[in-house]
Design a protein around this motif. Structure first.
Motif, PDB file in Angstrom:
ATOM      1  N   ILE A 145       5.507   5.714   3.122  1.00 55.60           N
ATOM      2  CA  ILE A 145       5.067   6.429   2.049  1.00 55.60           C
ATOM      3  C   ILE A 145       5.844   8.139   2.030  1.00 55.60           C
TER       4      ILE A 145
ATOM      5  N   LEU B  89       1.367   4.342  -2.838  1.00 59.37           N
ATOM      6  CA  LEU B  89       0.758   5.453  -2.565  1.00 59.37           C
ATOM      7  C   LEU B  89       1.741   6.627  -2.443  1.00 59.37           C
TER       8      LEU B  89
ATOM      9  N   ILE C 241       0.934  -1.111   0.156  1.00 56.34           N
ATOM     10  CA  ILE C 241       0.014  -0.053  -0.122  1.00 56.34           C
ATOM     11  C   ILE C 241       0.760   1.295  -0.119  1.00 56.34           C
TER      12      ILE C 241
ATOM     13  N   VAL D 107       1.931   7.556  -5.881  1.00 52.92           N
ATOM     14  CA  VAL D 107       1.003   8.408  -6.668  1.00 52.92           C
ATOM     15  C   VAL D 107       1.005   9.904  -6.141  1.00 52.92           C
TER      16      VAL D 107
ATOM     17  N   VAL E 118      -2.567  12.773   2.288  1.00 51.69           N
ATOM     18  CA  VAL E 118      -2.161  11.557   2.584  1.00 51.69           C
ATOM     19  C   VAL E 118      -0.995  11.574   3.690  1.00 51.69           C
TER      20      VAL E 118
END
Ligand SMILES: Nc1ncnc2c1ncn2[C@@H]1O[C@H](COP(=O)(O)OP(=O)(O)O)[C@@H](O)[C@H]1O
Ligand SMILES: [Mg+2]
Lengths: 517, 255
Positions: free
Chosen positions: A105, A45, A41, A48, A59
């Motif tokens: 992330i 992410l 994930i 993106v 995010v």
């Protein structure tokens, strides 16, 4: 070598050697699955949001916010969430994955964003598509930072996974929680040392991987290695989910996270196993009254042992009552109506709050009751568990009833550490439980509750009614346990486990052998 | 023989700017640009730094889109091209070189052919050919990484990369900026030969007027986002335009 010897001798000299291997395996699996999910994930992410600057803020902010929530709170919150929640390995993995997200992330994002823009411009100018640019330029150049993120996330996960034991997730935290609740340093180390080694090992391996992948050259070999790792992780993941087939003829018994609760859970489990054909799964050491209550309500566990006073005040939020029969009646009725839970007959003993001091103090000052102690407390320091400090029927009421004052604001302490602190004179008065096996051993005494402040706390099995309807054999099997255990027997069993370091299953088995029902 | 004006007309137009403006927000970086570049021409865009030269190049290979007007490449407006296809037919040497640090010289030079799916053997042969062409000994330099090269060697690799699939158009943005005068002279000579030999259309950006005169068949002077002068080097030398005079004066070009 000395360290290895020490570990090996420890492994085999304590009765938990085999369990250490089992829990280490569980721990590794928890972390590996959670990391695989988080990577699947977090990295996409992170990629993106390099394309969507507005989304990036949201995010990253969200991932940051998750990171600041205390892990127990997340576990507690997840209990009532369907599918991914409840208790056991699934919510543990969900929570671990959530914690691992931020470093993944953030590192993916910053790794890509910080690539020299002229390199990206050159790639675009040469006619690379966005995908080609991503896989041939951006990801390879950000790889070092991305792997650093995986490394941080893994080390964090190894640590947080120890807390997974609070919701029955297993792992090395089982030792640590059990060790803390029984004041057993060896047990704590049995959890802490392997966990530290896992963290260290993961750090070293990923550090090596980081260096290997960022040194120039052999790009094909690198992709091969990454591919192999990915396949291994996916295989592991599929294997685990394949193994976790839903158990049909199994019922689950839970317990809170202290010795007596684990013993009582084991008593229920062994009784059911002896009297019926059901298989019992044990979800012991859950993180407190509320977690057990929520879990039995939603059927995550089928039953556990509660105390009537706790049910009345902590769950039903009613004023404490002193008549045991009345308390039992109210609790049984309310549980039936409100929660569809059956409260069975008392197991025979009470575990009330007990205000405990050192025996030498009691003898020197010649005090036996709480009223007598009140005149000395202004010179004393007190240590109480979180629940006792917070609950209506705990410290606030007690202080009022007896007019207690202390030298300092009472210190909040872990249940397990309290007796040790008292024995070592770090505090002078603690609130424990009347059946604690450590009280006689550490030369402590219980002060008499002469004003009958504490409500009765009879131990009663609480069961989910759906389970009882489905498996009609459970209720008659447990009926034999009514009035079966005395307070002395309970203290004795607590002592066997806490101080003789004997396995719970063995102690309970011996109890049944000596007292056939 | 009234052939020659007709011949000029016949010359295939490769790139054409039609009233092109480019702005960021309210201010225009380029204003009403009109330019025609024919096949085989060596156009030098001359101008001070910040005048809009790089932006002009980026309009040709679709790295930026005009806010007004049209840029036409090979008879088709850039907005109608598939940008990937357009860029692969245009060699681009960017101002900051922009070699991939994790690629060897061989992989950097072979980037576009490998994107185009060339076979490894053909690719390797082509890369060695190109390294020879820009004066880098293939056996020695092919396996190196950019950080193992000097500035001049890196710029040569950048040029080789742009030439890799033999594109008909070549955009070069101050490609020889960081070179010492001697190396610079050598590579300028090589480029002149190359261009004549291969018949490429080159659009070359510089702020160095000597370089402009050495290479150009046509010079376009850009000042503050506007095209202020266009002509052969000889025409440029005679020009009375103040910006042109300033360039001439500071560089003391012998008349
Ligand atoms: N993305 C952008 N946003 C705003 N201004 C820009 C941008 N890119 C370039 N500029 C400005 O446009 C002008 C022309 O830039 P450029 O074409 O790079 O000049 P040159 O290549 O002639 O030195 C400069 O003043 C520069 O500051
Ligand atoms: Mg420029």
């Amino acid at each position: 070598m000395i360290i290895v010897d020490l570990i090996l001798s420890n492994l085999f000299s304590i009765p938990y050697g085999g369990e250490i291997l089992l829990r280490t395996g569980e721990h590794l699996i928890l972390v590996a699955i959670a990391m695989t999910i988080a990577i699947c994930i977090g990295i996409p992410l992170g990629i993106v949001i390099t394309r969507k600057p507005k989304l990036a803020k949201v995010v990253l902010g969200l991932a940051n916010a998750i990171q600041t929530i205390p892990s127990l709170a997340i576990f507690g919150f997840l209990i009532s969430v369907p599918f991914i929640g409840g208790i056991g390995k699934v919510p543990a993995i969900v929570a671990l994955s959530l914690y691992a997200l931020l470093p993944l992330i953030r590192n993916t994002y910053t790794g890509i964003i910080n690539i020299d823009p002229t390199i990206r411009e050159a790639g675009r100018g040469m006619g690379m598509t966005d995908t080609q640019l991503l896989f041939q330029v951006e990801i390879p150049l950000a790889l070092g930072i991305i792997i650093a993120g995986i490394r941080i996330a893994t080390v964090i996960s190894v640590g947080i996974a120890t807390i997974a034991a609070a919701i029955g997730g297993g792992g090395l935290g089982v030792f640590i929680f059990r060790g803390i609740s029984t004041v057993n340093t060896q047990l704590i180390l049995a959890g802490a040392i392997p966990s530290a080694f896992i963290a260290l090992g993961a750090d070293l391996f990923l550090g090596w991987l980081e260096r290997y992948l960022t040194q120039p050259g052999q790009s094909k070999q690198k992709y091969f290695l990454l591919g192999v790792l990915a396949v291994l992780m996916t295989g592991l993941l599929l294997g685990i989910f394949g193994l976790q087939n839903p158990h049909t003829e199994t019922i689950t018994i839970g317990s809170k996270n202290f010795t007596e609760q684990v013993i009582l859970g084991e008593i229920l489990a062994q009784q059911i196993e002896a009297e019926t054909d059901l298989t019992v799964e044990r979800q012991f050491n859950l993180g407190g009254t509320f977690i057990c209550h929520e879990a039995v309500k939603v059927g995550q566990i089928d039953g556990y042992v509660e105390y009537t006073g706790t049910a009345l005040t902590a769950i039903l939020k009613q004023q404490p009552i002193t008549d045991p029969k009345e308390v039992y009646r109210i609790v049984k009725q309310a549980y039936d109506k409100k929660f569809q839970l059956t409260v069975m007959k008392s197991l025979g003993f009470e575990n009330t709050f007990a205000i405990v001091i050192r025996r030498e103090d009691a003898q020197n000052l010649n005090i036996k009751t709480l009223s007598q102690a009140a005149q000395y407390t202004p010179q004393w320091r007190a240590g109480f568990g979180y629940e006792f400090l917070a609950r209506k029927d705990g410290y606030p009421g007690l202080a009022k009833t007896y007019g207690l004052k202390f030298k300092n604001t009472p210190q909040q302490m872990d249940l397990g550490l309290m007796y040790k602190a008292l024995a070592e004179k770090q505090v002078d008065l603690v609130a424990g439980n009347s059946t604690d096996g450590l009280i006689p051993v550490l030369k402590l005494v219980v002060l008499e509750d002469d004003k009958k402040y504490f409500p009765p706390y009879e131990a009663v099995p609480v069961f989910n009614q759906e389970t009882l309807a489905k498996y009609r054999e459970i209720e008659p099997a447990l009926a034999n346990l009514a009035g079966f255990i005395t307070a002395e027997q309970m203290q004795q069993m607590n002592y066997e486990v806490d101080n003789q370091l004997r396995p719970v299953a063995e102690v309970v088995k011996e109890f049944f052998t000596k007292n056939p029902n | 023989m009234a052939k020659s004006p007709k011949l000029l007309q016949d010359k295939e137009i490769v790139v054409e700017f039609q009233d092109v403006s480019y702005g960021v927000g309210a201010n225009n970086l380029l204003l009403d640009l009109n330019l025609t570049i024919s096949k085989g021409e060596f156009l030098v865009l001359l101008g001070r730094s910040g005048s809009g030269k790089t932006t002009t190049l980026k309009l040709i290979n679709h790295l930026v889109m005009p806010t007004a007007g049209k840029v036409i490449v090979h008879g088709r407006a850039t907005e109608d091209w598939d940008p990937i296809q357009l860029r692969r037919s245009i060699g681009y040497v960017i101002q900051e070189i922009g070699l991939f640090p994790h690629f060897t010289v061989e992989e950097n030079v072979g980037l576009v052919p490998s994107l185009e799916g060339w076979k490894p053997k053909t690719l390797k042969r082509r890369v060695y050919e190109l390294l020879d062409l820009v004066g880098l000994e293939p056996g020695k330099f092919a396996p190196r990484y950019p950080h193992q090269l000097s500035g001049g060697q890196r710029q040569r690799v950048g040029v080789a990369r742009a030439l890799a699939i033999d594109p008909p158009i070549l955009l070069m943005d101050e490609p020889f900026g960081g070179l010492d005068p001697i190396t610079r002279w050598e590579i300028q000579q090589q480029l002149r030969h190359l261009q004549a030999q291969l018949g490429k259309t080159v659009i070359f950006v510089t702020h160095d007027i000597q370089e402009a005169f050495l290479l150009a068949t046509k010079v376009s002077l850009i000042s503050e986002g506007k095209l202020v002068l266009e002509g052969t080097p000889t025409e440029f030398k005679r020009s009375q335009h103040p910006e042109a005079r300033r360039f001439m004066a500071c560089c003391q070009i012998p008349q």
